[in-house]
Scaffold this motif. Structure first.
Motif, PDB file in Angstrom:
ATOM      1  N   UNK A 107      -4.238  20.874  -1.358  1.00 56.36           N
ATOM      2  CA  UNK A 107      -4.763  21.766  -2.490  1.00 56.36           C
ATOM      3  C   UNK A 107      -5.093  20.856  -3.458  1.00 56.36           C
ATOM      4  N   UNK A 108      -6.461  21.201  -3.832  1.00 54.70           N
ATOM      5  CA  UNK A 108      -7.420  20.435  -4.644  1.00 54.70           C
ATOM      6  C   UNK A 108      -6.396  20.096  -5.859  1.00 54.70           C
ATOM      7  N   UNK A 109      -5.681  21.063  -6.669  1.00 52.00           N
ATOM      8  CA  UNK A 109      -5.101  20.475  -8.129  1.00 52.00           C
ATOM      9  C   UNK A 109      -4.097  19.804  -7.573  1.00 52.00           C
ATOM     10  N   UNK A 110      -3.263  19.827  -6.832  1.00 52.45           N
ATOM     11  CA  UNK A 110      -2.008  19.346  -6.668  1.00 52.45           C
ATOM     12  C   UNK A 110      -2.328  17.988  -5.887  1.00 52.45           C
ATOM     13  N   UNK A 111      -3.412  17.703  -5.162  1.00 55.01           N
ATOM     14  CA  UNK A 111      -3.814  16.353  -4.562  1.00 55.01           C
ATOM     15  C   UNK A 111      -4.274  15.478  -5.836  1.00 55.01           C
ATOM     16  N   UNK A 161       3.845  -0.507   4.754  1.00 54.94           N
ATOM     17  CA  UNK A 161       3.916   0.105   3.445  1.00 54.94           C
ATOM     18  C   UNK A 161       4.519   1.565   3.390  1.00 54.94           C
ATOM     19  N   UNK A 162       4.097   2.297   2.301  1.00 50.93           N
ATOM     20  CA  UNK A 162       4.715   3.622   2.148  1.00 50.93           C
ATOM     21  C   UNK A 162       3.989   4.667   2.220  1.00 50.93           C
ATOM     22  N   UNK A 163       4.089   5.780   3.217  1.00 48.36           N
ATOM     23  CA  UNK A 163       3.336   7.062   3.261  1.00 48.36           C
ATOM     24  C   UNK A 163       3.877   8.083   2.440  1.00 48.36           C
ATOM     25  N   UNK A 164       2.973   8.679   1.866  1.00 47.41           N
ATOM     26  CA  UNK A 164       3.490  10.044   0.767  1.00 47.41           C
ATOM     27  C   UNK A 164       2.642  10.962   1.672  1.00 47.41           C
ATOM     28  N   UNK A 224       0.821  -1.116   0.007  1.00 49.09           N
ATOM     29  CA  UNK A 224       0.046   0.012  -0.039  1.00 49.09           C
ATOM     30  C   UNK A 224       0.976   1.286  -0.008  1.00 49.09           C
ATOM     31  N   UNK A 225       0.566   2.346  -0.507  1.00 49.78           N
ATOM     32  CA  UNK A 225       1.171   3.578  -0.761  1.00 49.78           C
ATOM     33  C   UNK A 225      -0.110   4.623  -0.511  1.00 49.78           C
ATOM     34  N   UNK A 226      -0.148   4.886   0.656  1.00 49.90           N
ATOM     35  CA  UNK A 226      -1.194   6.180   1.128  1.00 49.90           C
ATOM     36  C   UNK A 226      -0.849   7.459   0.954  1.00 49.90           C
ATOM     37  N   UNK A 227      -1.801   8.377   0.388  1.00 53.05           N
ATOM     38  CA  UNK A 227      -1.278   9.700   0.114  1.00 53.05           C
ATOM     39  C   UNK A 227      -2.035  10.534   1.421  1.00 53.05           C
ATOM     40  N   UNK A 228      -1.285  11.153   2.194  1.00 49.17           N
ATOM     41  CA  UNK A 228      -1.736  11.902   3.314  1.00 49.17           C
ATOM     42  C   UNK A 228      -2.048  13.564   2.954  1.00 49.17           C
ATOM     43  N   UNK A 229      -3.269  14.012   2.841  1.00 45.55           N
ATOM     44  CA  UNK A 229      -3.371  15.353   2.815  1.00 45.55           C
ATOM     45  C   UNK A 229      -4.176  16.109   3.780  1.00 45.55           C
ATOM     46  N   UNK A 230      -4.593  15.417   4.460  1.00 40.25           N
ATOM     47  CA  UNK A 230      -5.361  15.908   5.875  1.00 40.25           C
ATOM     48  C   UNK A 230      -4.386  16.283   6.736  1.00 40.25           C
ATOM     49  N   UNK A 231      -4.609  17.104   7.770  1.00 39.50           N
ATOM     50  CA  UNK A 231      -3.616  17.662   8.573  1.00 39.50           C
ATOM     51  C   UNK A 231      -3.337  16.347   9.587  1.00 39.50           C
ATOM     52  N   UNK A 256      -2.195   4.284  -3.689  1.00 37.90           N
ATOM     53  CA  UNK A 256      -3.384   3.312  -3.753  1.00 37.90           C
ATOM     54  C   UNK A 256      -4.524   3.432  -2.699  1.00 37.90           C
ATOM     55  N   UNK A 257      -4.254   4.389  -1.708  1.00 37.22           N
ATOM     56  CA  UNK A 257      -4.904   4.558  -0.624  1.00 37.22           C
ATOM     57  C   UNK A 257      -4.895   6.049  -0.245  1.00 37.22           C
ATOM     58  N   UNK A 258      -6.311   6.768  -0.032  1.00 34.84           N
ATOM     59  CA  UNK A 258      -6.217   8.040   0.477  1.00 34.84           C
ATOM     60  C   UNK A 258      -7.787   8.172   1.266  1.00 34.84           C
ATOM     61  N   UNK A 259      -7.481   9.170   2.433  1.00 35.85           N
ATOM     62  CA  UNK A 259      -8.669   9.353   3.015  1.00 35.85           C
ATOM     63  C   UNK A 259      -8.823  11.084   3.070  1.00 35.85           C
ATOM     64  N   UNK A 260     -10.229  11.213   2.866  1.00 35.43           N
ATOM     65  CA  UNK A 260     -10.414  12.900   2.752  1.00 35.43           C
ATOM     66  C   UNK A 260     -11.774  13.200   3.421  1.00 35.43           C
ATOM     67  N   UNK A 261     -12.123  14.282   3.575  1.00 36.75           N
ATOM     68  CA  UNK A 261     -13.356  14.792   4.060  1.00 36.75           C
ATOM     69  C   UNK A 261     -14.246  15.026   2.761  1.00 36.75           C
ATOM     70  N   UNK A 262     -15.590  15.171   2.848  1.00 38.88           N
ATOM     71  CA  UNK A 262     -16.389  15.243   1.477  1.00 38.88           C
ATOM     72  C   UNK A 262     -15.756  16.732   0.783  1.00 38.88           C
ATOM     73  N   UNK A 263     -15.372  17.812   1.493  1.00 42.22           N
ATOM     74  CA  UNK A 263     -15.008  18.882   0.845  1.00 42.22           C
ATOM     75  C   UNK A 263     -13.728  18.947  -0.020  1.00 42.22           C
TER      76      UNK A 263
END
Length: 514
Positions: free
Chosen positions: A236-240, A227-230, A201-208, A252-259
């Protein structure tokens, strides 16, 4: 009997030393598990040299960085307690949290150095360490470079406290939810089982990372699996969206809020975005509009809804990928290592389809709030944790979150308690009475609406109210709407009748659209 809690990073450093552990997109740094474990061991020795001992709190105030994980796991090696701080809070709010947590040390990003020095001057922290996203001349990096690795890690058990995660209190006083090693282990197991997290798994973290939604979903789940954490510095919506589509990063994985997912879906490039490499996109923190779920479903991506809270170390329910469309709108079924129920006011279980309060118990539930026994006692009943959420469960065991049982509302994924804002409003000399409710907002999900009765002869504008609140509250807590009224409705018992205020707001909105 309480069992020993393992050091996850040390374990993976032994078994898969060359596996990539972390990638920091802002500083362009990456570390294998061998290198990460070495840095954590050196950092632990550096913290110990600053007087940090077992049970001491170590607070962190900085934007997202892989350094935050290093502090978390260095605390594990010392048996210290990790306290991530919300950098969006006002000075007064941070002071209240540090007064409660009483940390030995504050690790502070350069952009917050002034805040950190003020907290140090107030005597709320014994020492300050500067951190600067890998800059070699920072206190943090010099300390790691000059310290030998800690020779022996502390022995900790499942019952020991690993972290304190602060959440606003219904009375306005911050509450520190205690996160134990048992909670992190069992929530890691839940995450691995229900979201497909594994060593690949390679997780993308963008929430604080001061939120459980950032720290646990998916980051700590993935550390548990090796696994690997990015990590992104901020959302930022475009960068994410670019990162999710990046073939080299290949999240492969990410979590976010509806916004988060809403803002990405509104970008012109969303229609051509390639999300085929993602295995699990989870959404939670607030109810998701059906239109949002359908926008991703049209691209062949099932946004897997889930429910959880700080006090449950994230997920208590999750909707699996194969059921995401068939049960669209549901928060999913209960995870294995948690027990959930829907009860009435007398704690009696309700039949399928009837709305009541959602309660939970099990190894992922907090034992209570740091140094607040009264709040802890209020949060539990008959061994169950009272979530404050209104929900129902269908005949197949799928849970649906209807509304908050309490008055708390969620703005852009942030919990906001009206009592905290009302406390500030009542400090204004011109305010006779005030009440705050959460109202719908197309961008943030919900925002605050303040109803205010002015004192006789007083002059007060909406701008005055927001300016005053901004001195004590974070921006996401500031009321977006201010309504001046002659009186605020009350129940026969003298309590503010907030349902009437909600009806008043709904009627006013209907009139403006006619």
């Amino acid at each position: 009997m309480s069992y020993a809690a393992p050091d996850w990073i040390a374990h993976h450093a032994l078994w898969t030393p060359e596996q990539m552990a972390t990638i920091d997109l802002f500083s362009r740094r990456s570390f294998t598990y061998r290198a990460l474990n070495e840095r954590c061991a050196r950092l632990a020795a550096y913290l110990a040299a600053h007087g940090v001992e077992r049970g001491d709190r170590v607070a962190v105030l900085c934007h997202n960085s892989t350094d935050i994980f290093e502090v978390q796991f260095a605390c594990r090696k010392l048996g210290a307690i990790f306290v991530p701080l919300n950098w969006r809070l006002a000075q007064a709010e941070l002071s209240a949290i540090l007064h409660d947590a009483a940390p030995r040390l504050l690790i502070c990003g350069e952009e917050f150095r002034g805040v950190g020095e003020q907290l140090l001057a107030e005597g709320l922290v014994a020492g300050l360490v500067g951190i600067a996203d890998g800059a070699a001349d920072s206190d943090y990096e010099k300390g790691i470079a000059s310290s030998p690795p800690l020779a022996t890690s502390a022995e900790v058990t499942h019952d020991d406290v690993w972290s304190i995660m602060y959440t606003s209190g219904t009375t306005g006083r911050p509450k520190g939810a205690i996160i134990t090693y048992r909670m992190t282990i069992f929530t890691g197991l839940n995450g691995m089982m229900k979201t497909g997290v594994d060593q690949a798994a390679r997780g993308l973290t963008f929430l604080p990372l001061f939120h459980v939604g950032g720290l646990f979903l998916m980051a700590n789940f993935i550390f548990h699996a090796g696994g690997t954490n990015i990590v992104m510095r901020t959302f930022d919506a475009a960068a994410t969206l670019d990162a999710l589509c990046d073939a080299e990063l290949a999240p492969t994985h990410a979590f976010g809020v509806p916004t988060n997912f809403l803002l990405m879906s509104q970008l012109p490039q969303f229609s051509s975005a390639d999300l085929s490499r993602t295995r699990c996109l989870c959404v939670g923190g607030a109810p998701s509009p059906m239109s949002l779920l359908e926008a991703y479903a049209d691209k062949g991506v099932a946004l897997q809804q889930g429910w959880g809270m700080t006090e449950t170390a994230t997920i208590g329910t999750v909707l699996t990928g194969d059921a995401a469309q068939a049960k669209i709108g549901s928060a999913g079924r209960a995870v294995m290592h948690a027990e959930l129920a829907i009860v009435d006011e007398d704690m009696q279980p309700l039949p399928a389809g009837e709305t009541g309060q959602l309660v939970i118990r099990g190894p992922t539930v907090t034992p209570g709030y740091w140094r607040q026994p009264e709040e802890t006692a209020r949060a539990f009943r008959d061994g169950w944790f009272l979530t404050g959420d209104a929900a129902y469960v269908d005949a197949q065991g799928y849970f649906y979150i209807v509304d908050r049982w309490k008055d708390m509302y969620i703005s852009g994924g942030e919990n906001v308690y009206p009592a905290e804002i009302e406390s500030v409003l009542h400090r204004m000399p011109a305010v006779l009475e005030a009440a705050v409710i959460g109202v719908g907002d197309a961008r943030w999900g919900e925002v605050g609406c303040a109803y205010i009765v002015r004192r006789a002869g007083a002059t007060l504008t909406a701008e005055d109210v927001v300016d005053f609140c901004s001195q004590s509250l974070a921006r996401f807590k500031l009321p977006r709407h201010v309504v001046f009224v002659d009186e605020i409705p009350h129940t026969a018992a003298g309590k503010i009748a907030k349902p009437e205020l909600r009806r008043h707001y709904a009627d006013a909105m209907q009139e403006t659209t006619q």
